[in-house]
Design an enzyme around this catalytic site. Structure first.
Site, PDB file in Angstrom:
ATOM      1  N   GLY A  95       0.832  -1.190   0.000  1.00  0.00           N
ATOM      2  CA  GLY A  95       0.000   0.000   0.000  1.00  0.00           C
ATOM      3  C   GLY A  95       0.877   1.255   0.000  1.00  0.00           C
ATOM      4  O   GLY A  95       1.175   1.802  -1.027  1.00  0.00           O
ATOM      5  N   SER A 191       5.020  -5.816  -3.313  1.00  0.00           N
ATOM      6  CA  SER A 191       4.843  -4.391  -3.516  1.00  0.00           C
ATOM      7  C   SER A 191       5.455  -3.570  -2.385  1.00  0.00           C
ATOM      8  O   SER A 191       6.640  -3.720  -2.106  1.00  0.00           O
ATOM      9  CB  SER A 191       3.355  -4.086  -3.697  1.00  0.00           C
ATOM     10  OG  SER A 191       3.185  -2.800  -4.243  1.00  0.00           O
ATOM     11  N   TYR A 192       4.675  -2.722  -1.693  1.00  0.00           N
ATOM     12  CA  TYR A 192       5.263  -1.927  -0.620  1.00  0.00           C
ATOM     13  C   TYR A 192       5.696  -2.800   0.557  1.00  0.00           C
ATOM     14  O   TYR A 192       6.445  -2.342   1.429  1.00  0.00           O
ATOM     15  CB  TYR A 192       4.299  -0.829  -0.144  1.00  0.00           C
ATOM     16  CG  TYR A 192       5.007   0.227   0.674  1.00  0.00           C
ATOM     17  CD1 TYR A 192       5.720   1.246   0.050  1.00  0.00           C
ATOM     18  CD2 TYR A 192       5.003   0.182   2.061  1.00  0.00           C
ATOM     19  CE1 TYR A 192       6.411   2.196   0.789  1.00  0.00           C
ATOM     20  CE2 TYR A 192       5.685   1.130   2.814  1.00  0.00           C
ATOM     21  CZ  TYR A 192       6.391   2.137   2.170  1.00  0.00           C
ATOM     22  OH  TYR A 192       7.081   3.065   2.913  1.00  0.00           O
ATOM     23  N   ASP A 398       4.149  -6.352 -15.094  1.00  0.00           N
ATOM     24  CA  ASP A 398       3.775  -5.265 -14.189  1.00  0.00           C
ATOM     25  C   ASP A 398       4.528  -4.002 -14.578  1.00  0.00           C
ATOM     26  O   ASP A 398       5.753  -4.014 -14.690  1.00  0.00           O
ATOM     27  CB  ASP A 398       4.126  -5.671 -12.751  1.00  0.00           C
ATOM     28  CG  ASP A 398       3.897  -4.556 -11.743  1.00  0.00           C
ATOM     29  OD1 ASP A 398       3.046  -3.679 -12.012  1.00  0.00           O
ATOM     30  OD2 ASP A 398       4.562  -4.565 -10.693  1.00  0.00           O
ATOM     31  N   HIS A 450       1.589  -7.703 -11.345  1.00  0.00           N
ATOM     32  CA  HIS A 450       2.023  -7.247 -10.026  1.00  0.00           C
ATOM     33  C   HIS A 450       1.740  -8.292  -8.951  1.00  0.00           C
ATOM     34  O   HIS A 450       2.571  -8.541  -8.086  1.00  0.00           O
ATOM     35  CB  HIS A 450       1.295  -5.942  -9.704  1.00  0.00           C
ATOM     36  CG  HIS A 450       1.816  -5.220  -8.518  1.00  0.00           C
ATOM     37  ND1 HIS A 450       3.063  -4.641  -8.494  1.00  0.00           N
ATOM     38  CD2 HIS A 450       1.268  -4.956  -7.304  1.00  0.00           C
ATOM     39  CE1 HIS A 450       3.253  -4.057  -7.317  1.00  0.00           C
ATOM     40  NE2 HIS A 450       2.183  -4.233  -6.583  1.00  0.00           N
TER      41      HIS A 450
END
Length: 476
Positions: A95, A191-192, A398, A450
């Site tokens: 996020g 991701s984050y 991605d 992703h």
């Protein structure tokens, strides 16, 4: 008389010691009984619309800060066979501010998928709980069902507190689930969570150095399409856009000329160049998997998901704050987890104190994130020297945290190559490419976006099995 007095004193001392011992035993037994009760209260008998399964599930809350009233929500799906012999894997989404229940559990590695009407669940053939016990954590407080009673917590979250709260969660959760104490333990995410995962691994390593009998037996971690280094990630992202014909030569040069990727804030010329690329040249594509068809279903107007998505993408170059996103499956999760019967079955929002609807991502957290490391490469170096098993993988379709971004970042670790670049295989087809370094394995997953396990579940499963086994990816 003197002898009698000595005997009496010894007898009274013995009686006192026995009483203390029994009291301590009784208190310890009472504490164990309470923890066992907490565990059983967290047991999920069955989720609404769930097919029958043989494995156990638990979900509920662990308070990580009593003063502020911060409590994190978890969902444990034990291994489908021999759970007592399988490792424990903690999964974190990014996020920052996005839910591991929404993404990791419901559309990637968890045992269930949500049908299009959000009325029932069906099984995921390639669930990672075939190989491990999966612990999904909604982190930090304010994500999904996790909450805080201190509203200011939502506006001052950051990397450091997220890692600290996650460590406290693990210690307290393992006390509730003592069977997982000292169990082989791994952290995974995407991701984050490219920040969350190594940062949590580092404070666990630091904690274990101070506590020789630590209950957390951390062995390694694996992250996918991971935010790693602001500068190199940004250069790699723009390079991906250009090499995949998403932007023109003119826009590519304009971004390189106007964007200072080493700065903390973007300038207006940089913003304008990136905005032009995304809104005039990209076209209507899913930027999280550029060759996949887009979803035509519009999410409900009463949530901010599309606003969040636009904002995340707008900031993607200089502040790598993005999370997994699939426009259709995400909407199924938002319908399902807002059902009262689902929340009751999962022991979520039990007091009704969460005044908002469950959403896949929290726009408040994303907009107000405070501390974010510019680079986790120094953390990687520390963890490599600590001897952890470290794998980094990347879905190659991605465009948000693309494979070129990850390769540019990792190349600056200057690691020694152990096994040169080669194609790895799954089901008789090339599953991707990999290179093994001293201290780290890098792998691509061909045809994955992703959220790698969403787009290529079988290849992701092969990758995960190889990681757990500590073996190189299959060469044929």
């Amino acid at each position: 008389m003197v002898i009698f007095q000595k005997v009496l004193v010894l007898f009274l001392l013995f009686f006192f010691l026995v009483s203390c011992f029994n009291t301590n035993i009784s208190a310890a037994a009472s504490s164990v009984s309470l923890l066992q009760k907490e565990k059983e209260l967290d047991r999920i008998s069955a989720l609404p619309g769930q097919p029958k399964v043989a494995f156990s599930q638990f979900s509920g809350y662990v308070t990580v800060n009593q003063e502020h009233g911060r409590a994190l929500f978890y969902w444990l799906t034990e291994a489908s066979s021999l759970p007592e012999k399988k490792p424990l894997v903690l999964w974190l989404n990014g996020g920052p501010g996005c839910s591991s229940v929404a993404y990791g559990a419901s559309e990637e590695i968890g045992p269930f998928r949500i049908n299009i009407t959000a009325s029932s669940l069906f099984l995921n053939k390639y669930s990672w709980n075939r190989e491990a016990n999966l612990l999904f954590l909604e982190s930090p407080a304010g994500v999904g069902f996790s909450y805080t009673n201190t509203s200011s917590d939502l506006k001052n979250s950051g990397d450091k507190r997220t890692a600290q709260d996650a460590l406290i969660f693990l210690l307290r959760w393992m006390s509730r689930f003592p069977g997982y104490k000292y169990r082989e333990f791994y952290i995974a995410g995407e991701s984050y969570a490219g920040h969350y995962v190594p940062q949590l691994a580092k404070i666990i390593v630091d904690y274990n150095k101070k506590h020789s009998n630590s209950i957390i037996n951390l062995k390694g971690f694996i992250v996918g399409n991971a935010v790693t280094d602001n500068y190199y990630d940004s250069i790699g992202t723009v390079t991906y856009w250009w090499t995949h014909s998403m932007i023109s030569d003119q826009t590519y040069k304009s971004i390189l000329n106007h964007c200072n990727f080493s700065a903390d804030k973007a300038t207006k010329p940089c913003d304008d160049a990136v905005y032009y690329a995304m809104n005039r040249e990209f076209g209507d594509i899913d930027q999280y998997s550029i060759y996949a068809p887009t979803c035509t279903t519009t999410l409900s107007d009463n949530n901010n998901t599309n606003i969040i998505k636009h904002m995340r993408l707008k900031n993607s170059l200089l502040r790598r704050r993005v999370s997994g996103y699939d426009p259709c499956t995400e909407s199924y999760a938002e319908k399902y987890y807002n059902r009262k019967d689902v929340q009751k079955a999962m022991h979520a929002n039990t007091t009704g104190s969460i005044p908002y609807k469950w959403t896949a991502c929290s726009d408040v957290l994303i907009k107000n994130w405070k501390d974010s490391e510019n680079s986790v490469l120094p953390t990687y170096k520390f963890l490599i020297s600590a001897g952890l098993r470290i794998w980094v993988f990347s879905g190659d379709t991605d465009s948000v945290v693309p494979v070129t971004a990850t390769r540019f970042s990792l190349s600056h670790l200057n690691l020694t190559i152990k096994t040169r670049w080669y194609p790895w295989y799954s089901g008789g087809q090339v599953g991707g490419w990999t290179e093994v370094y001293k201290g780290l394995t890098f792998a691509t997953v061909r045809g994955a976006g992703h959220e790698v396990p969403l787009f290529q579940p079988k290849r992701a499963f092969v990758l995960f099995k190889s990681f757990l086994a500590g073996k190189e990816l299959p060469k044929s």
